[in-house]
Design an enzyme around this catalytic site. Structure first.
Site, PDB file in Angstrom:
ATOM      1  CB  THR A  83      -6.868  -1.360   8.917  1.00  0.00           C
ATOM      2  OG1 THR A  83      -6.809  -1.948   7.615  1.00  0.00           O
ATOM      3  CG2 THR A  83      -6.180  -2.287   9.907  1.00  0.00           C
ATOM      4  CG  ASN A  92       2.680   0.325   3.481  1.00  0.00           C
ATOM      5  OD1 ASN A  92       3.072   0.424   4.638  1.00  0.00           O
ATOM      6  ND2 ASN A  92       1.405   0.087   3.179  1.00  0.00           N
TER       7      ASN A  92
END
Length: 361
Positions: free
Chosen positions: A25, A238
């Protein structure tokens, strides 16, 4: 014995060697989530199998506006996005490279400022993650999500199906379903994040249901030979975890084994961290999937050679080394030093730290 520089055929794709560019990303797609001409250059630089990747997996690419969780990440749900990705795939194919797109729905790892109409992110259960995401203000805590209603789940599956169709229209050689790193499909798998009491929660079989439906839909749309998947059995990324990851991913692997997929891409250990954070028998997973086995996380040349020589994998995915070494295959093959990346330019910005890394002279 297969070596890192030996060819391999996976699905319908012939690869020149075993070096894969992992998804990275980079947050440069702009406010409409459209890949730019700079992205065309970035992927083209790494696309020649003689010097770079045998296979490129794109940065994570959202399947819908609700699937976005980070600023300026690309999508593949609009005609404009599909047309922009076609420029990327055309540039890669000029060099006889191969490229698949990673299909992404972040689920609860998002912020209201990134969601349509400022709405709450979506999740299997209304449990806020203890993590941050990248917004226009920098890194901020993620927003509290709302639980998806049962009647919304077929629509999520359909979004994956349509995104896979768009990928083939955009010229990709296949797709990778992102079911790792604590994003939506991973959230459904784990008992920490999935507290549902309907057919998509509770037992391992129920928690795996959405993943299997998504894989089936994508396979039906583009074929198993064009469908890969990424999993991360023991990563804490996460704010994700499960009380029994071995049993969970044994079952996941059994279900994936029904499809004869393009490949299964496994993050070993903690994403971007220790490879041995939680013990797991990866061989038990591999023997269940009946698909080429791609491994990832902290690989260098000696480790890659060792794992391949012991038949521990078929493909090796390298992430960060490809940021600053567009000619990574040549450098590994010739034993020349790897360039260090500029970490300040990882997320967002322009050409600096993105397309200005030269090949080894």
């Amino acid at each position: 014995m297969s070596g890192l520089f030996d060819p391999i055929r996976i699905g319908h794709i012939d690869l020149a060697h075993r070096i894969v560019m992992a998804p990275l990303t980079r947050n440069r797609a702009g406010p409409r989530q459209v890949p730019t001409d700079l992205a065309v250059t970035y992927y083209e630089q790494r696309s020649n199998p003689e010097t770079g990747a045998a296979l490129i997996i794109t940065e994570a690419t959202q399947i819908s506006p609700q699937g976005q969780g980070y600023l300026d990440t690309p999508g593949i749900y609009s005609a404009e996005q599909v047309a922009a990705w076609k420029k990327v795939t055309d540039a890669v194919h000029v060099h006889h490279g191969k490229i698949v797109v990673q299909l992404w729905h972040v689920g609860r790892i998002s912020h209201t400022s990134l969601q349509p109409n400022g709405e709450a992110p979506l999740a299997p259960s209304a449990i806020q993650a203890n993590t941050k995401t990248f917004t226009a203000k920098g890194f901020e805590p993620v927003s509290a999500p709302r639980a998806l209603a049962l009647e919304e789940l077929p629509g999520i599956v359909e979004q994956y199906r349509v995104a896979a169709r768009h990928a083939i229209e955009a010229g990709f050689d296949g797709v990778e379903i992102h079911a790792a790193n604590g994003y939506l499909l991973d959230q459904f798998l784990r008992d920490k994040t999935n507290h549902r009491t309907d057919a998509y929660g509770g037992s391992i079989e129920n928690r795996t249901r959405l993943l299997v439906e998504v894989v089936q839909a994508v396979v039906d749309e583009v074929g198993a030979e064009r469908t890969g998947i990424r999993i991360s059995p023991v990563t804490p990324a996460n704010d994700i975890s499960d009380s029994d990851p071995q049993a969970l991913f044994n079952h996941v692997a059994e279900q994936l084994g029904r499809f004869n997929l393009l490949y299964v891409h496994v993050i070993e250990g903690a994403t971007g961290g220790p490879r041995d954070n939680i013990p797991l028998d990866y061989a038990a997973l591999r023997q269940r999937v009946n698909a080429p086995w791609m491994v990832n996380n902290g690989y260098d040349l000696p480790l890659a050679k060792s794992v391949l020589s012991q038949h521990g994998a078929d493909l090796i995915a390298f992430g960060r080394p490809f940021i600053s070494n567009p000619d990574l295959k040549s450098r590994l093959h010739d034993g020349v030093p790897l360039a260090e990346p500029d970490k300040d330019t990882f997320y967002g910005g322009g050409a600096k730290g993105y397309t200005d890394y030269p090949p080894f002279d």
